[in-house]
Scaffold this motif. Structure first.
Motif, PDB file in Angstrom:
ATOM      1  N   ARG A 273       0.718 -69.610  -3.331  1.00  0.00           N
ATOM      2  CA  ARG A 273       0.235 -70.550  -2.325  1.00  0.00           C
ATOM      3  C   ARG A 273       1.366 -70.889  -1.371  1.00  0.00           C
ATOM      4  O   ARG A 273       2.455 -71.263  -1.778  1.00  0.00           O
TER       5      ARG A 273
ATOM      6  N   ALA B 124      -7.835 -76.823  -3.405  1.00  0.00           N
ATOM      7  CA  ALA B 124      -6.945 -76.042  -2.538  1.00  0.00           C
ATOM      8  C   ALA B 124      -7.213 -74.571  -2.828  1.00  0.00           C
ATOM      9  O   ALA B 124      -7.720 -74.228  -3.898  1.00  0.00           O
ATOM     10  N   ASP B 125      -6.918 -73.727  -1.864  1.00  0.00           N
ATOM     11  CA  ASP B 125      -7.123 -72.292  -2.074  1.00  0.00           C
ATOM     12  C   ASP B 125      -5.795 -71.622  -2.333  1.00  0.00           C
ATOM     13  O   ASP B 125      -4.771 -72.027  -1.787  1.00  0.00           O
ATOM     14  N   PRO B 126      -5.820 -70.561  -3.150  1.00  0.00           N
ATOM     15  CA  PRO B 126      -4.607 -69.749  -3.264  1.00  0.00           C
ATOM     16  C   PRO B 126      -4.461 -68.877  -2.019  1.00  0.00           C
ATOM     17  O   PRO B 126      -5.456 -68.488  -1.413  1.00  0.00           O
ATOM     18  N   THR B 127      -3.222 -68.621  -1.632  1.00  0.00           N
ATOM     19  CA  THR B 127      -2.992 -67.683  -0.533  1.00  0.00           C
ATOM     20  C   THR B 127      -3.202 -66.255  -1.030  1.00  0.00           C
ATOM     21  O   THR B 127      -3.572 -65.375  -0.273  1.00  0.00           O
ATOM     22  N   GLY B 128      -2.956 -66.053  -2.312  1.00  0.00           N
ATOM     23  CA  GLY B 128      -3.192 -64.735  -2.902  1.00  0.00           C
ATOM     24  C   GLY B 128      -3.348 -64.868  -4.400  1.00  0.00           C
ATOM     25  O   GLY B 128      -2.956 -65.875  -4.988  1.00  0.00           O
ATOM     26  N   GLY B 129      -3.938 -63.870  -5.039  1.00  0.00           N
ATOM     27  CA  GLY B 129      -4.080 -63.886  -6.486  1.00  0.00           C
ATOM     28  C   GLY B 129      -5.516 -64.119  -6.919  1.00  0.00           C
ATOM     29  O   GLY B 129      -6.402 -64.307  -6.085  1.00  0.00           O
TER      30      GLY B 129
ATOM     31  N   VAL C 266     -12.326 -68.142  -6.788  1.00  0.00           N
ATOM     32  CA  VAL C 266     -11.677 -68.289  -5.493  1.00  0.00           C
ATOM     33  C   VAL C 266     -12.741 -68.546  -4.421  1.00  0.00           C
ATOM     34  O   VAL C 266     -13.714 -67.799  -4.313  1.00  0.00           O
ATOM     35  N   GLY C 267     -12.588 -69.617  -3.669  1.00  0.00           N
ATOM     36  CA  GLY C 267     -13.543 -69.953  -2.611  1.00  0.00           C
ATOM     37  C   GLY C 267     -14.704 -70.810  -3.073  1.00  0.00           C
ATOM     38  O   GLY C 267     -15.483 -71.287  -2.266  1.00  0.00           O
TER      39      GLY C 267
END
Lengths: 255, 283, 346
Positions: free
Chosen positions: C12, C54-59, C69-70
């Motif tokens: 993140r 919150a969202d992860p930027t990747g993973g 995710v989402g």
């Protein structure tokens, strides 16, 4: 003279100054004569009755209430939603938007009214109670926005977050959490808007045509010069406003 | 990968903001822009000619009537603002400091009772008081003093305005007085300051921002008001708003009205900048 | 009722700052997992990502095998106990606790029954009609817990839930949290910066620092055999002693620290807990007392070994043993309890 006496005397003088016009207004609304000036010729209710049976004044009163409550409801909705929008998320343009939304607070009503008049004129829109209401939303929405923004703090935001976590949709969050939590502010914003709209003259004057609000109707009464009937209208308006204020004050104390 | 939850939140925030932003754009910013544009157009016999020029502003600043109206407005506004501060400060002080606590709210509410009369009616009531055979003169006569003929005059306008703004400033100054920490006065006295020194060096500087806000509010409301000078002034030395309404009513000269409005706004903005600067210095 | 959480390579970014960099972690169903670390280490960000705030930027993130995710918080099988409780001040306790069920369209009678059951579970029987403002901090904490549990989440997230409570209350709530977790069986993920709380309560401790996981495992293992110098220092106090391996033994400025299987000539850091430095003969031997603090169950002393006067050691001595600044003592490191780390690691 003691300090206390000086203070008391000063207070007495200032209160006399503050009350003088209202006292004169109300007293001479009971004048049994053609002019609301001394000497006081005796007590009568005929001017008040004349006001209450004056069709035009009563229509204007109804118009005023319509515009005041309608425009305040819309102003509150706009202000409340915008305050929530700015509070819940960090937007890139937040500062600019906040400044733009509160800008009308620092502009003279006269200028706001003239700007709308020029624009409506250019757009070929006719004047009516609707255009008056639009003007009143323009001046009152920033007020509601500011009051709601001040009321929405970290406590509301945390509670909203918790509500969302427990499965509440946007509508449910607003209905069950945010609105009840800031209810005093919502009530205050609404009543303040109603007061401002109810008493507003220049925008209503510029943006209305055949259907007018009470202040505009009173304005045209003024053309007849000093007249106990005008005193009576003024006294009645004063009575209504004072009672509304008293009711608000009492309900606030009960809470 | 996109930030999906936060994107959704941001979109929701925009959706909540959209109605108010649109409303402000369409009914406030756009009209303002239109007015600004219009002030650069000209009125002709058959409508408005959309050629760009500063003619209106040149007429405005070249014509003594307009300049006089502007200065009339400024003069009235400055006198009223100053007078109201001088009258309201002691009253707010007495209510905040000397009235017993349980009567304080009552004293404050009483001090603003006339707020609940309509704003037009308030000016009308003053015209009753000041009329040639009105209450004031009858009273003066009664105690053997010469009468005052100030109805329909600059003095009447100032009196009417001062009445209203004294109430308003009492509220704002009272608010800033009650926000002072209660031990401040004790601390100042402890350090050897007399009542006057305490007021001069402690209380006044700390309440100055409250006064400044109230003063700006009075200034902005006063200089933009049409009703009070119209009812109490009797059409002699015109104030700027009266001139604007005259241009509108009698000549239907919208471009000129627009130019005058812009000047009015510029004056208010200038006052705001002065106050903002003053507040920054005070802090 | 419970679910496993799989976190794979979660990153993140906030602007240029990296709050989480490639965090991978599996939390078993029904486990009590504590994310431990100093403030700013990324533990709260990780909790927010699991909770859907919150969202992860990747993973990748799955809960019970479902990709999360989402997915917004409302649609996840998770609920959160917030740091400041975030109770609804205008609702009675029963309405607070029943809120999640109400949002799921459950009728008043059923949700009140369930809410009552939950208030009973957290020890607030008979307080249904009270408002949050009538409660103490500890009681509010319980209501927040009951509210989050009322919707039978698979995963319960707790963000510094005991941070605002005083010490005694915190101790008793720790036990209670653990007991409640055993009762409801959900997976608990609990964020704290208090290492004693973490050790008292966790099945699995995940120590985080600067957006990365430093170590994870059962509390005892993480405490006894920390994977990094950071973990050793963060979980209680540790003396770090440089050493080199020669002929199968650890050589340090303090003397011989015993046998080792580490390869010859490697430079190591030896981690020694203060409680493993006690009276006796061996390394470091003769020391000079610099400072002593009486702590009730033991006496904490800071000493300068004669062999290496700059390498101060912390030791916990029996209270019966006298030690005043300036005294000399004979101390010995219990080499069977030391942990070896490569030298120079952070």
């Amino acid at each position: 003279m003691t300090r206390f006496a000086i203070s008391a005397a000063y207070m007495a003088v200032l209160y006399a100054f503050i009350f003088l016009p209202v006292a004169v207004l109300v007293l001479f609304s009971f004048q049994d004569g053609r002019f609301p000036i001394p000497p006081f010729q005796g007590f009568t209710l005929k001017w008040h009755l004349e006001v209450l049976s004056d069709e035009e004044l009563m229509v204007a009163l109804r118009n005023s209430l319509l515009v005041a409550f309608g425009s305040s409801a819309l102003a509150l909705a706009l202000g409340f939603l915008a305050a929530r929008g700015l509070a819940t998320s960090e937007l890139p343009l937040a500062r600019t938007i906040r400044a733009a939304l509160t800008a009308p607070l620092s502009v003279s009503y006269l200028v706001i009214g003239l700007g709308l008049l020029a624009s409506l004129n250019l757009a070929g829109v006719g004047l009516s109670l609707w255009t008056v209401a639009i003007g009143h939303v323009v001046i009152n929405a920033p007020l509601c926005f500011a009051i709601c923004t001040a009321a929405i703090g970290p406590a509301q935001q945390q509670a909203e977050r918790a509500a969302r976590d427990l499965g509440a949709g946007e509508w449910a969050v607003m209905r069950f959490v945010t609105a009840p939590m800031i209810m005093p502010a919502l009530v205050a914003a609404f009543l303040l808007s109603v007061t401002f709209s109810w008493d507003e003259f220049i925008i209503a004057f510029l943006l209305s045509r055949f259907d007018v609000t009470l202040p505009v109707e009173i304005w045209s009464l003024l053309r007849s010069g000093l007249n106990p009937k005008t005193n009576a209208v003024g006294s009645l308006v004063f009575l209504i406003s004072a009672l509304a204020f008293l009711a608000f004050e009492l309900s606030a104390r009960r809470r | 990968m996109s930030l999906r939850i936060e994107d959704r939140e941001r979109r929701r925030a925009w959706a909540l903001l959209a109605p108010a932003v649109l409303w402000t754009a369409v009914f406030f910013l756009l009209p303002f822009a239109i007015m600004a544009a219009m002030s650069l157009w000209q009125k002709t016999d058959d409508g408005i000619e959309r050629t760009w020029s500063l003619v209106n502003y040149m007429t405005l600043f070249g014509n003594p009537t307009y300049i006089e109206a502007l200065f009339n407005s400024l003069e009235i506004t400055l006198i009223v603002t100053l007078l109201s501060i001088l009258l309201a400060y002691p009253l707010a002080w007495i209510i905040a400091e000397e009235v017993p606590e349980r009567y304080r709210r009552l004293a404050l509410v009483l001090a603003v009772v006339p707020f609940w009369t309509s704003y037009i009616v308030r000016s009308y009531a003053w015209s009753l008081v000041l009329a040639k055979q009105g209450v004031l003169n009858t009273a003066l006569e009664g105690i053997g003093l010469p009468t005052l003929d100030i109805s329909n005059s600059r003095a009447a306008i100032v009196l009417g305005f001062t009445h209203f703004f004294t109430m308003l400033l009492t509220l704002t100054i009272y608010a800033s007085l009650t926000q002072l920490p209660p031990n401040l006065r004790r601390a100042a006295a402890d350090l050897g300051a007399g009542p006057w020194a305490t007021f001069r060096h402690v209380i006044l500087p700390l309440t100055a921002p409250g006064i400044a806000v109230g003063a700006f509010l009075s200034f902005a409301l006063c200089i933009g008001d049409y009703v009070t000078p119209q009812i109490l002034g009797g059409g002699n030395d015109l104030a700027l708003p009266q001139l604007i309404m005259l241009q509108l009513g009698r000549r239907a000269d919208l471009p000129m009205v627009a130019a005058l409005s812009i000047v009015l706004m510029a004056v208010v903005t200038l006052a705001y900048l002065v106050v903002a600067r003053f507040m920054k210095v005070a802090r | 009722m419970t679910a496993r959480i799989d976190i794979a390579g979660i990153t993140r970014r906030y602007g240029d700052a990296l709050a989480l960099s490639g965090v991978s972690l599996t939390i078993e169903a029904g486990e009590y997992c504590v994310l431990l670390g100093p403030s700013g280490c990324g533990k709260t960000t990780l909790l927010n990502i699991i909770g859907g705030f919150a969202d992860p930027t990747g993973g990748r993130l799955t809960i019970g095998g479902r990709d999360m995710v989402g997915v917004p918080a409302a649609k996840r099988p998770t609920t959160t106990v917030f740091q400041d409780y975030a109770l609804f001040p205008h609702m009675t306790l029963i309405d607070n606790v029943g809120f999640g069920l109400r949002m799921r369209g459950i009728g008043r009678a059923a949700r009140n029954a369930k809410a009552q059951e939950m208030l009973y579970l957290v020890g607030l029987k008979g307080a249904d009609r009270k408002k949050p403002s009538e409660l103490s901090g500890g009681q509010r904490q319980r209501v927040a817990l009951a509210r989050a549990l009322a919707v039978d989440p698979d995963v319960l997230l707790l963000d510094e839930p005991l941070g605002a409570l005083d010490l005694n209350l915190r101790r008793s709530m720790q036990e209670e949290l653990k007991a409640i977790q055993r009762r409801v069986g959900a997976t608990f993920v609990h964020v704290t910066h208090d290492q004693e709380e973490a050790m008292a309560i966790a099945d699995r401790i995940v120590v985080m620092n600067a957006g990365k996981i430093e170590d994870q495992g059962p509390p005892e293992r993480v405490y006894r055999e920390p994977a990094t110098r950071f973990v050793a220092a963060f979980l209680g106090e540790t003396n770090f002693v440089p050493a080199t391996v020669r002929q199968g033994r650890l050589h340090s400025p303090l003397g011989d620290l015993g046998l080792t299987t580490a390869p010859e000539e490697t430079a190591l850091t030896v981690c020694v807990r203060p409680e493993h430095v006690g009276p006796g003969r061996g390394a470091p031997g003769r020391v000079k007392v610099i400072e002593t603090v009486f702590q009730g169950v033991h006496r904490r002393v800071r000493v300068a070994p004669e062999a290496a006067p700059d390498l101060h050691l912390q030791a916990l001595l029996p209270v019966g043993m006298d030690a005043a600044p300036g005294d000399t003592l004979d101390l010995r490191i219990d080499t069977s309890h030391v942990t070896l780390l490569p030298a120079g690691t952070a």
